[in-house]
Design a protein around this motif. Structure first.
Motif, PDB file in Angstrom:
ATOM      1  N   SER A 102      10.821  -4.307  -1.613  1.00  0.00           N
ATOM      2  CA  SER A 102      10.800  -5.762  -1.593  1.00  0.00           C
ATOM      3  C   SER A 102      10.219  -6.311  -0.308  1.00  0.00           C
ATOM      4  O   SER A 102       9.668  -7.404  -0.288  1.00  0.00           O
ATOM      5  N   THR A 103      10.337  -5.589   0.803  1.00  0.00           N
ATOM      6  CA  THR A 103       9.878  -6.125   2.087  1.00  0.00           C
ATOM      7  C   THR A 103       8.834  -5.271   2.748  1.00  0.00           C
ATOM      8  O   THR A 103       8.198  -5.686   3.701  1.00  0.00           O
ATOM      9  N   ASP A 171       5.261  -6.978   3.636  1.00  0.00           N
ATOM     10  CA  ASP A 171       6.160  -7.954   3.024  1.00  0.00           C
ATOM     11  C   ASP A 171       5.350  -8.989   2.242  1.00  0.00           C
ATOM     12  O   ASP A 171       4.714  -9.874   2.810  1.00  0.00           O
ATOM     13  N   THR A 173       6.438 -11.360   0.429  1.00  0.00           N
ATOM     14  CA  THR A 173       7.069 -12.678   0.371  1.00  0.00           C
ATOM     15  C   THR A 173       6.740 -13.518   1.599  1.00  0.00           C
ATOM     16  O   THR A 173       7.107 -14.690   1.664  1.00  0.00           O
TER      17      THR A 173
END
Length: 222
Positions: A102-103, A171, A173
């Protein structure tokens, strides 16, 4: 040091090669112009003819590409490289730590607290500011030729004229925010846009940059 590797393939280095190179230099001048470069011979087991090797280096230098080294070169290639003032580069390949999907951060990184960085002064040409474990906030202008890099997001409360590279550890996001966009290069998790590919309607405006389905998107704020 970060450098671009030009990985050569078997086949002639002819006018078609240099035409393609010129097209690439025109499309990404802020990324490649005067960039340090290493020639990688991993896929050329037979090597280049010394005269062809010299011609290649001469043509790259004429285009202001700063060739300084070679890697995966055999004895004959190393001899020619030495004549041209190129060094042999040894590239280490440490085994990567497990990463958080996710990161993009390693497990070791996630054990460390965030280390957000805030700068309250202008970032001038030639300066590089890095936030290794968090967001980077600049309260002031970022000049052309300056570079911002962060593992998280980047916030610029002022004109952004240099480079901004967010999500440097992968990452997806992460985002980039700025009050006035005139950047040379914008990148998130390895996807980038140069100045030439920025919509004129977004210049000098407050903008956010983000990833959406593996595409680098930009939109005005307010």
């Amino acid at each position: 040091m970060t450098a671009i590797a030009l990985r050569l393939e078997n086949g002639p280095i002819d006018e078609a090669f240099f035409t393609a190179l010129d097209d690439q230099l025109k499309s990404t001048p802020h990324l490649l112009a005067e960039a340090p470069m290493v020639l990688d011979f991993a896929n050329v087991p037979q090597g280049l003819d010394p005269d062809e090797f010299r011609h290649l280096v001469d043509q790259l230098r004429q285009r202001k590409v700063r060739v300084f080294g070679v890697e995966n070169a055999d004895a004959r290639q190393q001899e020619t490289a030495s004549e041209l003032g190129l060094i042999q580069v040894q590239v280490g390949r440490d085994a990567p730590l497990p990463r958080d999907r996710s990161t993009g951060r390693s497990k070791a990184d996630r054990l460390l607290p965030p280390d957000n960085k805030v700068l309250t002064r202008p970032v001038r040409s030639g300066q590089i500011v890095v936030a290794e474990r968090g967001d980077l906030t600049v309260i002031g202008p970022v000049s052309s030729g300056a570079e911002l890099a962060a593992s998280g997001s980047i916030h610029v409360y002022g004109p952004l004229r240099g480079r901004a590279i967010a999500g440097v550890h992968g990452d997806e996001t992460a985002r980039i925010f700025c009050h006035s966009l005139n950047a040379e290069l914008l990148a998130i998790a390895g996807l980038y846009r140069t100045s030439e590919s920025i919509d004129d309607g977004l210049r000098n405006r407050s903008v956010q940059v983000f990833l959406d389905k593996d595409k680098l998107c930009m939109e005005a704020l307010g």
